[in-house]
Design a protein around this motif. Structure first.
Motif, PDB file in Angstrom:
ATOM      1  N   ARG A  43       0.836  -1.210   0.000  1.00 51.31           N
ATOM      2  CA  ARG A  43       0.000   0.000   0.000  1.00 51.31           C
ATOM      3  C   ARG A  43       0.862   1.248   0.000  1.00 51.31           C
ATOM      4  O   ARG A  43       0.645   2.172  -0.796  1.00 51.31           O
ATOM      5  CB  ARG A  43      -0.904  -0.005   1.236  1.00 51.31           C
ATOM      6  CG  ARG A  43      -1.631   1.302   1.480  1.00 51.31           C
ATOM      7  CD  ARG A  43      -2.264   1.339   2.875  1.00 51.31           C
ATOM      8  NE  ARG A  43      -2.877   2.625   3.153  1.00 51.31           N
ATOM      9  CZ  ARG A  43      -2.222   3.684   3.644  1.00 51.31           C
ATOM     10  NH1 ARG A  43      -0.919   3.606   3.915  1.00 51.31           N
ATOM     11  NH2 ARG A  43      -2.859   4.804   3.853  1.00 51.31           N
ATOM     12  N   GLU A  45       4.015   1.676  -0.845  1.00 52.27           N
ATOM     13  CA  GLU A  45       4.788   1.843  -2.082  1.00 52.27           C
ATOM     14  C   GLU A  45       3.869   2.351  -3.208  1.00 52.27           C
ATOM     15  O   GLU A  45       4.242   3.229  -3.984  1.00 52.27           O
ATOM     16  CB  GLU A  45       5.428   0.497  -2.469  1.00 52.27           C
ATOM     17  CG  GLU A  45       6.351   0.544  -3.671  1.00 52.27           C
ATOM     18  CD  GLU A  45       7.586   1.413  -3.455  1.00 52.27           C
ATOM     19  OE1 GLU A  45       7.930   1.711  -2.294  1.00 52.27           O
ATOM     20  OE2 GLU A  45       8.194   1.819  -4.476  1.00 52.27           O
ATOM     21  N   SER A  46       2.654   1.815  -3.258  1.00 48.84           N
ATOM     22  CA  SER A  46       1.712   2.203  -4.312  1.00 48.84           C
ATOM     23  C   SER A  46       1.266   3.661  -4.156  1.00 48.84           C
ATOM     24  O   SER A  46       1.199   4.415  -5.131  1.00 48.84           O
ATOM     25  CB  SER A  46       0.471   1.305  -4.291  1.00 48.84           C
ATOM     26  OG  SER A  46       0.848  -0.038  -4.438  1.00 48.84           O
ATOM     27  N   TRP A  49       4.073   5.835  -5.206  1.00 48.82           N
ATOM     28  CA  TRP A  49       4.242   5.806  -6.670  1.00 48.82           C
ATOM     29  C   TRP A  49       3.153   6.659  -7.329  1.00 48.82           C
ATOM     30  O   TRP A  49       3.422   7.445  -8.245  1.00 48.82           O
ATOM     31  CB  TRP A  49       4.179   4.349  -7.171  1.00 48.82           C
ATOM     32  CG  TRP A  49       4.699   4.180  -8.573  1.00 48.82           C
ATOM     33  CD1 TRP A  49       5.939   3.748  -8.951  1.00 48.82           C
ATOM     34  CD2 TRP A  49       3.987   4.482  -9.790  1.00 48.82           C
ATOM     35  NE1 TRP A  49       6.048   3.762 -10.322  1.00 48.82           N
ATOM     36  CE2 TRP A  49       4.872   4.205 -10.868  1.00 48.82           C
ATOM     37  CE3 TRP A  49       2.719   4.956 -10.090  1.00 48.82           C
ATOM     38  CZ2 TRP A  49       4.511   4.378 -12.208  1.00 48.82           C
ATOM     39  CZ3 TRP A  49       2.357   5.143 -11.431  1.00 48.82           C
ATOM     40  CH2 TRP A  49       3.247   4.847 -12.458  1.00 48.82           C
ATOM     41  N   HIS A  74      -4.749   9.995  -4.326  1.00 46.64           N
ATOM     42  CA  HIS A  74      -4.484   8.974  -5.339  1.00 46.64           C
ATOM     43  C   HIS A  74      -5.799   8.569  -6.020  1.00 46.64           C
ATOM     44  O   HIS A  74      -6.871   8.664  -5.405  1.00 46.64           O
ATOM     45  CB  HIS A  74      -3.826   7.757  -4.682  1.00 46.64           C
ATOM     46  CG  HIS A  74      -4.786   7.012  -3.790  1.00 46.64           C
ATOM     47  ND1 HIS A  74      -5.563   5.977  -4.244  1.00 46.64           N
ATOM     48  CD2 HIS A  74      -5.147   7.198  -2.506  1.00 46.64           C
ATOM     49  CE1 HIS A  74      -6.338   5.545  -3.272  1.00 46.64           C
ATOM     50  NE2 HIS A  74      -6.104   6.272  -2.189  1.00 46.64           N
ATOM     51  N   LEU A  79      -4.064  -2.735  -6.127  1.00 54.60           N
ATOM     52  CA  LEU A  79      -2.625  -2.671  -5.844  1.00 54.60           C
ATOM     53  C   LEU A  79      -1.829  -3.631  -6.717  1.00 54.60           C
ATOM     54  O   LEU A  79      -0.627  -3.444  -6.894  1.00 54.60           O
ATOM     55  CB  LEU A  79      -2.376  -2.969  -4.356  1.00 54.60           C
ATOM     56  CG  LEU A  79      -2.990  -1.935  -3.409  1.00 54.60           C
ATOM     57  CD1 LEU A  79      -2.685  -2.275  -1.961  1.00 54.60           C
ATOM     58  CD2 LEU A  79      -2.483  -0.531  -3.733  1.00 54.60           C
ATOM     59  N   MET A 186       2.399   1.277 -12.638  1.00 53.61           N
ATOM     60  CA  MET A 186       2.538   1.059 -11.194  1.00 53.61           C
ATOM     61  C   MET A 186       2.534  -0.438 -10.878  1.00 53.61           C
ATOM     62  O   MET A 186       3.324  -0.909 -10.050  1.00 53.61           O
ATOM     63  CB  MET A 186       1.400   1.751 -10.428  1.00 53.61           C
ATOM     64  CG  MET A 186       1.543   1.627  -8.930  1.00 53.61           C
ATOM     65  SD  MET A 186       0.104   2.286  -8.044  1.00 53.61           S
ATOM     66  CE  MET A 186      -1.018   0.882  -8.168  1.00 53.61           C
ATOM     67  N   HIS A 187       1.678  -1.177 -11.557  1.00 51.15           N
ATOM     68  CA  HIS A 187       1.641  -2.619 -11.311  1.00 51.15           C
ATOM     69  C   HIS A 187       2.955  -3.274 -11.731  1.00 51.15           C
ATOM     70  O   HIS A 187       3.474  -4.158 -11.048  1.00 51.15           O
ATOM     71  CB  HIS A 187       0.452  -3.256 -12.036  1.00 51.15           C
ATOM     72  CG  HIS A 187      -0.863  -2.961 -11.374  1.00 51.15           C
ATOM     73  ND1 HIS A 187      -2.078  -3.172 -11.975  1.00 51.15           N
ATOM     74  CD2 HIS A 187      -1.143  -2.451 -10.142  1.00 51.15           C
ATOM     75  CE1 HIS A 187      -3.054  -2.810 -11.147  1.00 51.15           C
ATOM     76  NE2 HIS A 187      -2.502  -2.364 -10.036  1.00 51.15           N
ATOM     77  N   ASN A 190       5.340  -2.518  -8.992  1.00 46.91           N
ATOM     78  CA  ASN A 190       5.137  -3.327  -7.788  1.00 46.91           C
ATOM     79  C   ASN A 190       5.639  -4.748  -7.983  1.00 46.91           C
ATOM     80  O   ASN A 190       6.282  -5.313  -7.103  1.00 46.91           O
ATOM     81  CB  ASN A 190       3.647  -3.348  -7.400  1.00 46.91           C
ATOM     82  CG  ASN A 190       3.192  -2.031  -6.798  1.00 46.91           C
ATOM     83  OD1 ASN A 190       4.024  -1.188  -6.445  1.00 46.91           O
ATOM     84  ND2 ASN A 190       1.886  -1.842  -6.690  1.00 46.91           N
TER      85      ASN A 190
END
Ligand code: ADP
Ligand code: MG
Length: 538
Positions: A43, A45-46, A49, A74, A79, A186-187, A190
């Motif tokens: 969470r 980190e997302s 980002w 956001h 996520l 973003m994915h 991650n």
């Protein structure tokens, strides 16, 4: 498994771990089982980002089109990416350009539009107003020679057959080209950043097919396909702008007052400027009514707004009755349509995207009417093959304004869970399901005059699609929840026609929207869903 690029001395085993591959009771398809601490790292980190890359929405929209809201958060996101079958993804990608061209062909067929929409025009005041704009501007004769489409066809997987069934084709105000690009990035981040997520998402076959150097490019690309929706939409609008013929003119982006999805729009405007040297002005229909005029100093008839010439009008508003609270906004729409600027879309193209047209196109013989007009060269066999492919994605669609309406109504009353009742509206939250649908269907009276109680011409009926469910870690307003979800795939298309020549009809990236399995509607902006991306399987 091989190390990702940059792992080098920072051995993958020492990188942060967001999931435990061997955790007991790994979750069903979608989110891997994780400890609370691992979920929190993911969470954080997302969130970080998202803030760093513009994956944002305003919390409160600005009142004017050009005013910039200063409080944001956001965007609602998942996520991690959600599994989607590769074959269905490829089929949706393959047929979507056919639907883009079909929408334009329909928009150019006055007789088809008029006949198909006749019942709707008598019963739905909004569609009628849009039709009146089209007619007041000279119908087909009054159209600009260019049509520029940033379209999106939406699909849901039909669990029983595995086919991607088309929910609808959007010809106006498609959104999330920028934010869907960011979510996919973003994915990818991650999955590469947390070493054990890599283990979960990257299959052995992909790893074997790669070497260390191309890990990012080849391995990730196979399972997490790159999403170039932002660049594609900008390139499409830039091509339309170029076709309009004045490289110094601006693009006029028509926006809603109070828009919160402002970064999606501004990322597109920035890409237009940075990659194509084209400037964009944001304005609401009310601002346009007050401050725009058709520039008659040259024969172009472009739109003059606050002293600047605009050669292309790009609508990110104007698709819903609430966008026209007074006559002023209709006046602005008419002014734009009458101008010599290229419209994306024209009123005709917007009408071609109505749900009634979608239903009519699925009826026997309708595709055959248009298929011979597709840009060629095409043989009879290739036309037949194309129609057959397009039919693969048609869900059951039923008219409620013809002699078969009573039959359709009785089908739905016998199995209300298997149908959706749709009015001619865009933007989410308008369809009727279950008891609400039944209450309307029960009023059906085949002898009722148009517009009277019992006449259901303003609606279409559609087979309800039941997609497979997944487990998804969703993040909304900073709060993380794991939900059982359904997803809807959007395939963007970039379409440009200049005169008779289709100069662009290309795949334009994708969008996955994921919503709670218990929710009927799927709008991200309407608050029902999160932005997501696909992890391809198979
Ligand atoms: P809108 O133009 O308002 O977006 P849609 O036809 O796309 O209207 O419907 C809105 C949402 O309702 C979709 O995103 C999807 O979640 C759901 N929906 C629409 N049609 C169906 C269907 N046939 N089966 C299941 N869900 C549907
Ligand atoms: Mg929709």
């Amino acid at each position: 498994m091989r190390s990702p690029p940059g792992a080098g001395s920072a051995d993958a085993r020492h990188r942060p771990r967001a999931s435990s591959a061997d955790a007991p009771g790994a979750a069903a398809s979608g989110a891997p089982a994780m400890t609370a601490a691992e979920q929190t790292s993911l969470r954080d980190e997302s969130l970080s980002w998202a803030a760093q890359h513009g994956l944002l929405v305003a919390t409160e929209g600005a009142p004017g089109g050009a005013t910039m809201p200063a409080v944001f958060t956001h965007a609602p996101v998942s996520l991690l990416p959600t599994p989607f079958p590769r074959g269905a993804f490829e089929l949706a990608k393959e047929v979507s350009p056919f639907f883009a061209e079909l929408s334009d062909l329909v928009s150019r067929d006055h007789a088809f539009l008029e006949t198909t929409l006749s019942g709707v025009l008598e019963t739905d005041a909004f569609t009628k107003r849009l039709w009146d704009v089209y007619i007041a501007c000279g119908a087909q004769a009054g159209r600009h020679r260019c049509e520029v489409g940033v379209l999106r066809a939406d699909y849901m997987l039909d669990a029983p057959s595995g086919a991607p069934l088309q929910v609808e084709v959007n010809t106006v105000s498609t959104s999330f080209m920028a934010l869907s690009t960011r979510v996919a990035q973003m994915h990818r981040h991650n999955v590469s950043y947390f070493a054990n997520l890599q283990e979960k998402y990257i299959d052995d076959a992909s790893v074997e097919a790669s070497n260390d150097d191309d890990f990012g490019e080849v391995v990730l690309e196979r399972v997490l396909p790159r999403n170039d929706a932002l660049a594609s939409a900008a390139a499409t609008l830039a091509a339309g702008h170029a076709a309009a013929g004045d490289k110094n003119a601006f693009i006029l982006m028509v926006v809603q007052p109070g828009e919160t999805n402002v970064f999606d729009q501004r990322l597109l405007a920035q890409t237009l400027f940075e990659e194509h040297g084209v400037s964009v002005t944001r304005a609401t229909l009310a601002e346009i009514a007050d401050e725009a005029s058709v520039d008659d100093s040259t024969s172009d008839g472009f739109v003059s707004f606050r002293g600047v010439k605009h050669s292309l009008v790009y609508f990110r508003a104007g698709y819903a009755p609430s966008d026209y609270p007074s006559e002023k906004e209709w006046h602005a729409r008419l002014l734009l349509e009458q101008s010599g600027a290229v419209k994306s879309p024209s009123a005709a193209m917007q009408l071609a995207g109505t749900k009634k047209i979608q239903q009519a196109l699925a009826a026997p013989g309708a595709l055959e009417r248009f298929a011979p007009r597709f840009a060629g060269p095409l043989t009879e066999q290739s036309i037949a093959e194309r129609c057959a492919k397009m039919r693969l994605v048609f869900a059951g669609l039923y008219a409620l304004d013809d002699k078969d309406a009573s039959h359709a109504v009785s089908l739905a009353l016998a199995d209300p869970g298997g149908f959706v009742l749709k009015p001619q509206r865009e933007g989410g939250g308008n369809n009727l399901y279950g008891e609400e649908m039944v209450a309307v269907l029960r009023t059906h009276d085949p002898s009722a005059p148009r517009g009277a109680r019992g006449d259901l011409s303003a609606y279409i009926l559609m087979q309800r699609i039941f997609p497979p469910t997944n487990q998804t870690l969703c993040l909304r307003k900073g709060e993380m929840v794991q939900l059982e979800t359904l997803s809807e795939l959007g395939i963007y298309g970039g379409y440009v026609r200049v005169g008779e020549a289709v100069t662009k009809n290309a795949h334009g990236g994708h969008l996955l929207r994921t919503k709670a399995a218990t929710s009927d509607e799927g709008g991200v902006a309407a608050g029902f869903a999160v932005l997501d991306s696909v992890v391809l399987e198979g």
